[in-house]
Design an enzyme around this catalytic site. Sequence first.
Site, PDB file in Angstrom:
ATOM      1  N   GLU A 148      14.938 -10.687  26.680  1.00 30.03           N
ATOM      2  CA  GLU A 148      14.080  -9.760  27.580  1.00 30.03           C
ATOM      3  C   GLU A 148      14.528  -8.722  28.327  1.00 30.03           C
ATOM      4  O   GLU A 148      13.830  -7.756  28.594  1.00 30.03           O
ATOM      5  CB  GLU A 148      13.978 -10.953  28.898  1.00 30.03           C
ATOM      6  CG  GLU A 148      12.708 -11.228  29.494  1.00 30.03           C
ATOM      7  CD  GLU A 148      12.691 -12.167  30.652  1.00 30.03           C
ATOM      8  OE1 GLU A 148      13.188 -12.064  31.647  1.00 30.03           O
ATOM      9  OE2 GLU A 148      12.440 -13.377  30.142  1.00 30.03           O
ATOM     10  N   ASP A 149      15.936  -8.542  28.352  1.00 25.93           N
ATOM     11  CA  ASP A 149      16.571  -7.362  28.894  1.00 25.93           C
ATOM     12  C   ASP A 149      17.325  -6.624  28.011  1.00 25.93           C
ATOM     13  O   ASP A 149      17.873  -5.371  28.368  1.00 25.93           O
ATOM     14  CB  ASP A 149      17.524  -7.789  29.972  1.00 25.93           C
ATOM     15  CG  ASP A 149      16.566  -8.450  31.164  1.00 25.93           C
ATOM     16  OD1 ASP A 149      15.462  -8.216  31.414  1.00 25.93           O
ATOM     17  OD2 ASP A 149      17.192  -9.245  31.958  1.00 25.93           O
TER      18      ASP A 149
END
Length: 175
Positions: free
Chosen positions: A68-69
Site C-alpha cells: 500500500e505505502d
Amino acid sequence: MEAGVERRKMTDLENSALQFATRAHGEQKRKYDGRPYIVHPIAVAEIVRSVPHTPEMIAAALLHDTVEDTDATLLEIKEAFGPKVATLVAWLTDISTPFHGNRQVRKELDRQHLALAPAAAKTIKLADLIDNATAIRTGDPNFWKVFGAEMKRLLEVFGDGDETLLAKARALAPE
C-alpha cells in the site's frame, strides 16, 4: 536488536520480513510522532505475537503496509516469502483507490473486502487497528472522530479474528 525487536525470538522468515519492510519503508515517518515508519509494523507484529499466531502471520504483520505505502508488489512478497504470506498481505492491502470515490465509499469497499478475509488476516488487521487507534487518538483528536467511526464499523465484520484482540480493539473504539 533492531527497533526493540529481539532477534532470538524471530524465525528466519520473520527476520527477513523485518529487513524487507525496513528497506521498503526507508525514510518514511509516522504521521503522528515523526518516528521511523517501521515502528508501526513492528508494533503490529508484537501485538500479533501476543496471541496464537504462525510465523507467516508475523511476517505478514511486518509487511502489511508495504504494498500500500511503498513500491513493493505482491509478486515480490510472494517470491520472497511464499504464497501464505503474500495471501495475508493481499487481504491486508486496501483494494480501493481514489477512482472509487470519497473516503466513505473507499472505506466501505475495503470493509467489504476484509469481511471475506480469513481469521489470520483479521487478527493481523485487529493488531493494526489497535496500534493505529492508540496513535491517532492521542496524535490527532479531530481525525480520531473519523477514524474511530470507521474502526467501529470495521469491527462489525471481525467476529472470527482473535477474540482477545477483538476485545481490545472494541475497548479502544468510541462508544
